[in-house]
Design a protein around this motif. Structure first.
Motif, PDB file in Angstrom:
ATOM      1  N   MET A 120      36.981  52.538  47.044  1.00 64.36           N
ATOM      2  CA  MET A 120      37.445  51.315  47.711  1.00 64.36           C
ATOM      3  C   MET A 120      36.463  50.179  47.446  1.00 64.36           C
ATOM      4  O   MET A 120      35.253  50.375  47.479  1.00 64.36           O
ATOM      5  CB  MET A 120      37.586  51.581  49.207  1.00 64.36           C
ATOM      6  N   MET A 121      37.000  49.005  47.181  1.00 62.79           N
ATOM      7  CA  MET A 121      36.162  47.859  46.887  1.00 62.79           C
ATOM      8  C   MET A 121      35.784  47.146  48.182  1.00 62.79           C
ATOM      9  O   MET A 121      36.641  46.809  48.992  1.00 62.79           O
ATOM     10  CB  MET A 121      36.917  46.885  45.965  1.00 62.79           C
ATOM     11  N   THR A 122      34.495  46.925  48.351  1.00 59.25           N
ATOM     12  CA  THR A 122      34.016  46.195  49.520  1.00 59.25           C
ATOM     13  C   THR A 122      34.089  44.703  49.227  1.00 59.25           C
ATOM     14  O   THR A 122      34.291  44.287  48.073  1.00 59.25           O
ATOM     15  CB  THR A 122      32.558  46.581  49.854  1.00 59.25           C
ATOM     16  N   ASN A 123      33.898  43.900  50.254  1.00 57.64           N
ATOM     17  CA  ASN A 123      33.889  42.448  50.057  1.00 57.64           C
ATOM     18  C   ASN A 123      32.747  42.023  49.133  1.00 57.64           C
ATOM     19  O   ASN A 123      32.902  41.101  48.341  1.00 57.64           O
ATOM     20  CB  ASN A 123      33.792  41.724  51.394  1.00 57.64           C
ATOM     21  N   ALA A 124      31.616  42.697  49.244  1.00 57.40           N
ATOM     22  CA  ALA A 124      30.481  42.381  48.369  1.00 57.40           C
ATOM     23  C   ALA A 124      30.824  42.685  46.911  1.00 57.40           C
ATOM     24  O   ALA A 124      30.500  41.904  46.001  1.00 57.40           O
ATOM     25  CB  ALA A 124      29.252  43.169  48.805  1.00 57.40           C
ATOM     26  N   PHE A 145      33.814  42.701  45.646  1.00 56.90           N
ATOM     27  CA  PHE A 145      34.789  41.702  45.217  1.00 56.90           C
ATOM     28  C   PHE A 145      34.111  40.377  44.887  1.00 56.90           C
ATOM     29  O   PHE A 145      34.483  39.718  43.921  1.00 56.90           O
ATOM     30  CB  PHE A 145      35.874  41.483  46.277  1.00 56.90           C
ATOM     31  N   MET A 146      33.120  39.988  45.662  1.00 56.67           N
ATOM     32  CA  MET A 146      32.410  38.728  45.392  1.00 56.67           C
ATOM     33  C   MET A 146      31.706  38.782  44.036  1.00 56.67           C
ATOM     34  O   MET A 146      31.717  37.806  43.289  1.00 56.67           O
ATOM     35  CB  MET A 146      31.412  38.400  46.508  1.00 56.67           C
ATOM     36  N   LEU A 147      31.111  39.920  43.707  1.00 55.14           N
ATOM     37  CA  LEU A 147      30.482  40.070  42.390  1.00 55.14           C
ATOM     38  C   LEU A 147      31.535  39.985  41.286  1.00 55.14           C
ATOM     39  O   LEU A 147      31.336  39.329  40.264  1.00 55.14           O
ATOM     40  CB  LEU A 147      29.737  41.407  42.305  1.00 55.14           C
ATOM     41  N   PHE A 148      32.644  40.652  41.501  1.00 52.52           N
ATOM     42  CA  PHE A 148      33.765  40.632  40.556  1.00 52.52           C
ATOM     43  C   PHE A 148      34.272  39.200  40.391  1.00 52.52           C
ATOM     44  O   PHE A 148      34.488  38.723  39.280  1.00 52.52           O
ATOM     45  CB  PHE A 148      34.872  41.558  41.082  1.00 52.52           C
ATOM     46  N   TYR A 149      34.440  38.501  41.502  1.00 52.33           N
ATOM     47  CA  TYR A 149      34.934  37.127  41.502  1.00 52.33           C
ATOM     48  C   TYR A 149      33.993  36.213  40.714  1.00 52.33           C
ATOM     49  O   TYR A 149      34.426  35.438  39.865  1.00 52.33           O
ATOM     50  CB  TYR A 149      35.071  36.642  42.948  1.00 52.33           C
ATOM     51  N   LYS A 150      32.693  36.330  40.984  1.00 50.31           N
ATOM     52  CA  LYS A 150      31.723  35.477  40.286  1.00 50.31           C
ATOM     53  C   LYS A 150      31.707  35.755  38.791  1.00 50.31           C
ATOM     54  O   LYS A 150      31.533  34.848  37.984  1.00 50.31           O
ATOM     55  CB  LYS A 150      30.324  35.688  40.870  1.00 50.31           C
ATOM     56  N   LYS A 151      31.922  37.006  38.426  1.00 55.52           N
ATOM     57  CA  LYS A 151      31.878  37.394  37.013  1.00 55.52           C
ATOM     58  C   LYS A 151      33.089  36.872  36.237  1.00 55.52           C
ATOM     59  O   LYS A 151      32.967  36.427  35.097  1.00 55.52           O
ATOM     60  CB  LYS A 151      31.798  38.911  36.903  1.00 55.52           C
ATOM     61  N   TYR A 152      34.292  36.903  36.830  1.00 52.86           N
ATOM     62  CA  TYR A 152      35.519  36.595  36.103  1.00 52.86           C
ATOM     63  C   TYR A 152      36.150  35.250  36.451  1.00 52.86           C
ATOM     64  O   TYR A 152      37.098  34.832  35.809  1.00 52.86           O
ATOM     65  CB  TYR A 152      36.547  37.710  36.310  1.00 52.86           C
ATOM     66  N   ARG A 153      35.659  34.578  37.474  1.00 55.85           N
ATOM     67  CA  ARG A 153      36.252  33.312  37.890  1.00 55.85           C
ATOM     68  C   ARG A 153      36.223  32.287  36.770  1.00 55.85           C
ATOM     69  O   ARG A 153      37.220  31.613  36.497  1.00 55.85           O
ATOM     70  CB  ARG A 153      35.538  32.746  39.108  1.00 55.85           C
ATOM     71  N   GLY A 154      35.104  32.137  36.107  1.00 57.58           N
ATOM     72  CA  GLY A 154      34.970  31.157  35.036  1.00 57.58           C
ATOM     73  C   GLY A 154      35.968  31.390  33.918  1.00 57.58           C
ATOM     74  O   GLY A 154      36.581  30.447  33.397  1.00 57.58           O
ATOM     75  N   PHE A 155      36.150  32.662  33.553  1.00 54.79           N
ATOM     76  CA  PHE A 155      37.101  32.997  32.496  1.00 54.79           C
ATOM     77  C   PHE A 155      38.521  32.619  32.909  1.00 54.79           C
ATOM     78  O   PHE A 155      39.254  31.973  32.154  1.00 54.79           O
ATOM     79  CB  PHE A 155      37.019  34.496  32.179  1.00 54.79           C
ATOM     80  N   SER A 156      38.912  32.986  34.117  1.00 49.12           N
ATOM     81  CA  SER A 156      40.266  32.705  34.597  1.00 49.12           C
ATOM     82  C   SER A 156      40.500  31.198  34.703  1.00 49.12           C
ATOM     83  O   SER A 156      41.543  30.686  34.286  1.00 49.12           O
ATOM     84  CB  SER A 156      40.485  33.375  35.951  1.00 49.12           C
ATOM     85  N   VAL A 159      45.100  33.872  41.385  1.00 48.01           N
ATOM     86  CA  VAL A 159      44.794  35.058  40.579  1.00 48.01           C
ATOM     87  C   VAL A 159      43.930  36.025  41.380  1.00 48.01           C
ATOM     88  O   VAL A 159      44.239  37.214  41.496  1.00 48.01           O
ATOM     89  CB  VAL A 159      44.084  34.664  39.255  1.00 48.01           C
ATOM     90  N   PHE A 160      42.867  35.505  41.956  1.00 44.72           N
ATOM     91  CA  PHE A 160      41.944  36.390  42.664  1.00 44.72           C
ATOM     92  C   PHE A 160      42.487  36.841  44.018  1.00 44.72           C
ATOM     93  O   PHE A 160      42.129  37.908  44.497  1.00 44.72           O
ATOM     94  CB  PHE A 160      40.555  35.752  42.761  1.00 44.72           C
ATOM     95  N   ALA A 161      43.384  36.075  44.591  1.00 46.99           N
ATOM     96  CA  ALA A 161      44.065  36.550  45.808  1.00 46.99           C
ATOM     97  C   ALA A 161      44.939  37.753  45.453  1.00 46.99           C
ATOM     98  O   ALA A 161      44.973  38.749  46.193  1.00 46.99           O
ATOM     99  CB  ALA A 161      44.897  35.440  46.424  1.00 46.99           C
ATOM    100  N   SER A 162      45.629  37.676  44.317  1.00 44.55           N
ATOM    101  CA  SER A 162      46.462  38.800  43.872  1.00 44.55           C
ATOM    102  C   SER A 162      45.612  40.030  43.597  1.00 44.55           C
ATOM    103  O   SER A 162      45.970  41.150  43.974  1.00 44.55           O
ATOM    104  CB  SER A 162      47.236  38.438  42.601  1.00 44.55           C
ATOM    105  N   ILE A 163      44.493  39.818  42.936  1.00 46.52           N
ATOM    106  CA  ILE A 163      43.601  40.939  42.621  1.00 46.52           C
ATOM    107  C   ILE A 163      43.025  41.536  43.897  1.00 46.52           C
ATOM    108  O   ILE A 163      42.951  42.757  44.045  1.00 46.52           O
ATOM    109  CB  ILE A 163      42.495  40.490  41.645  1.00 46.52           C
ATOM    110  N   TYR A 164      42.647  40.690  44.835  1.00 44.11           N
ATOM    111  CA  TYR A 164      42.092  41.188  46.097  1.00 44.11           C
ATOM    112  C   TYR A 164      43.130  42.027  46.844  1.00 44.11           C
ATOM    113  O   TYR A 164      42.804  43.050  47.439  1.00 44.11           O
ATOM    114  CB  TYR A 164      41.631  40.011  46.965  1.00 44.11           C
TER     115      TYR A 164
END
Length: 176
Positions: A1-5, A7-18, A39-44
């Motif tokens: 299970m993905m924690t909020n922390a 997800f935040m790392l994931f978000y910071k890593k891929y946000r720029g690309f998206s 996009v990230f709401a869908s992924i979350y």
């Protein structure tokens, strides 16, 4: 299970690309930001179904969802304004309105023929259909479409040209 922390790392890593991809497609910084958030709401919302172990799959997932959200944006952006009778009669005389209605009926008949034509194209050659729709309807750059389908830009342009020619020939057959 993905924690909020996580997800935040994931978000910071891929946000720029998206965001960069969305901005390239919609050519508007603020709309690209909105699309990126969707996009990230869908992924979350995927929650436990999201597998972060394969970097290529995650990259592809973000790319696909971003493209789909951009496509959704273009579909929403092309919705037409609906008029009520009061708006029409305030701006135009009844005579002008009757001519417009005749034009609208002719347009609907033509629209139906074109819809059938595009359905036939999709059955006949789905790749040409997808490429044509993305470049001509959604106004996505041919280079980006070429990258999506792993073909050259020349191939994309040739497919568009052939599709245009086919559509013209088939429409002339239907119109006659």
């Amino acid at each position: 299970m993905m924690t909020n922390a996580d997800f935040m790392l994931f978000y910071k890593k891929y946000r720029g690309f998206s965001r960069k991809m969305a901005k390239k497609l919609v050519r508007d910084e603020y709309i690209a930001d909105d699309i990126c958030q969707e996009v990230f709401a869908s992924i979350y919302n995927m929650g436990e179904g999201l597998d972060l172990s394969n970097e290529r799959k995650i990259y592809g997932l973000v790319k696909t969802i971003t493209f789909n959200k951009v496509s959704d944006y273009y579909r929403r952006a092309h919705k037409k304004h609906e008029y009520n009778v009061g708006e029409i009669t305030d701006d135009k005389s009844f005579k002008e309105l009757s001519y417009e209605i005749d034009d609208m009926i002719m347009g609907l008949e033509t629209h139906h023929k074109i819809k059938l034509l595009f359905q036939e194209l999709r059955k006949k050659n789905e790749l040409n259909y997808e490429i044509y729709i993305r470049v001509k309807i959604f106004d996505i750059l041919p280079g980006f479409v070429a990258e999506q389908f792993n073909i050259t830009v020349s191939n994309v342009n040739n497919r568009i040209m052939r599709t245009k020619r086919w559509l013209k020939e088939e429409y002339q057959k239907i119109a006659d």
